[in-house]
Design an enzyme around this catalytic site. Sequence first.
Site, PDB file in Angstrom:
ATOM      1  N   LYS A 172     -13.382   8.621  24.643  1.00  0.00           N
ATOM      2  CA  LYS A 172     -11.949   8.949  23.179  1.00  0.00           C
ATOM      3  C   LYS A 172     -12.045   9.816  21.970  1.00  0.00           C
ATOM      4  O   LYS A 172     -11.383  10.609  21.590  1.00  0.00           O
ATOM      5  CB  LYS A 172     -10.906   7.449  23.295  1.00  0.00           C
ATOM      6  CG  LYS A 172     -10.174   6.938  24.487  1.00  0.00           C
ATOM      7  CD  LYS A 172     -10.075   5.740  24.534  1.00  0.00           C
ATOM      8  CE  LYS A 172      -9.632   5.036  26.050  1.00  0.00           C
ATOM      9  NZ  LYS A 172      -8.818   4.054  25.969  1.00  0.00           N
ATOM     10  N   GLN A 213      -9.308  -1.230  22.209  1.00  0.00           N
ATOM     11  CA  GLN A 213     -10.317  -1.019  23.739  1.00  0.00           C
ATOM     12  C   GLN A 213     -10.188  -2.956  24.154  1.00  0.00           C
ATOM     13  O   GLN A 213     -10.196  -3.406  24.357  1.00  0.00           O
ATOM     14  CB  GLN A 213     -11.538  -0.686  23.426  1.00  0.00           C
ATOM     15  CG  GLN A 213     -12.363  -0.855  24.799  1.00  0.00           C
ATOM     16  CD  GLN A 213     -11.185   0.803  25.426  1.00  0.00           C
ATOM     17  OE1 GLN A 213     -10.762   1.547  24.825  1.00  0.00           O
ATOM     18  NE2 GLN A 213     -11.289   0.465  26.763  1.00  0.00           N
ATOM     19  N   ASP A 254      -1.317   2.970  22.734  1.00  0.00           N
ATOM     20  CA  ASP A 254      -1.740   2.805  24.648  1.00  0.00           C
ATOM     21  C   ASP A 254      -0.660   2.264  25.113  1.00  0.00           C
ATOM     22  O   ASP A 254      -0.262   1.801  26.224  1.00  0.00           O
ATOM     23  CB  ASP A 254      -2.283   1.712  24.316  1.00  0.00           C
ATOM     24  CG  ASP A 254      -4.101   2.230  24.865  1.00  0.00           C
ATOM     25  OD1 ASP A 254      -4.162   3.429  25.546  1.00  0.00           O
ATOM     26  OD2 ASP A 254      -4.790   1.087  23.639  1.00  0.00           O
TER      27      ASP A 254
END
Length: 292
Positions: A53, A97, A120
Amino acid sequence: MSNILDGKVTSNQIKEELSQEVAALKASGKRPPHLAAVLVGNDGASLTYVGSKVRSCEKIGFDSTLIRLEDTVTQVELLETINKLNNYATLDGFIVQLPLPKHIDEEVVLHAINPDKDVDGFHPTNFGKMALGMETFIPATPFGIMELLRRYKLDISGKHAVVIGRSHIVGRPMSILLSNKGNPGNATVTLTHSRTQNLAEITKAADIVVSALGVPNFVTADMIKHNAIIIDVGITRVPDENHPKGYVITGDVAYDDVKDKASFITPVPGGVGPMTIAMLLQNTMLAYKRNS
Ligand code: NAD
């Protein structure tokens, strides 16, 4: 022989479009979008995901910040970090994460993220907007699948879609997006899970199968109908001593078995995975535009 839905090529196109947009922003004297990632601990798969990412951000000209915390970090300390990121004006979006260490309540953490920076799309506000078909940050993996269907111009309107897995980050949002009004969308959706009975009978009736359960080679040719569209979300590291890394990445679909029966299929790797990263970048661009 089925057609491959190439997530690598498609994600590179999306990244190229984004990098041109960033170049234009910079040329007009504006700052680029900025994404941060919080990584707790040293889980190998998480390190790989976060690493790609961050690298993707750099490649397309976004600013990126990686915040690494020890796996002994307390929930309070993690929430303090999130609070700082929430209030950092020129940070457009950030992700935490997953998975988090067991002593940290994932739900509390995800709910602490400012919905305007929740690229997200896991915050209930954003999830609710998605369910209502409103503009929002759509979770990157299902968003990537919808984008793949859109760019390959696959018409799923009125078709029967079967999703395997009901997680909050993949299966559940996938089922909502497939059934939402729109193109792609308008599918008739069956959401299946670990308690589903006679799963193979259900998948055999599907025009499109999205598999997100994380069991290698679970979906076999006898479970699908001819010319179905097969989307494989699964990523499992299967030990393999012949491979330099000691493992191979394996999808949920028995690819070699299924590929000749399906009309379209996503490979693993090179299917849904790269699309996930591209859509996270797309969400960050959306956050930037709202924040400017
Ligand atoms: P999860 O473990 O949270 O959920 C798995 C789901 O599968 C559950 O809802 C469960 O009910 C269902 N399930 C389990 N066994 C089943 C069975 N026998 N029959 C039917 N359903 C069953 O997983 P997740 O986070 O949604 O991830 C699923 C897979 O997708 C994993 O391999 C994960 O690594 C992968 N993944 C890939 C990406 C990507 O970018 N490609 C992103 C997220 C997750």
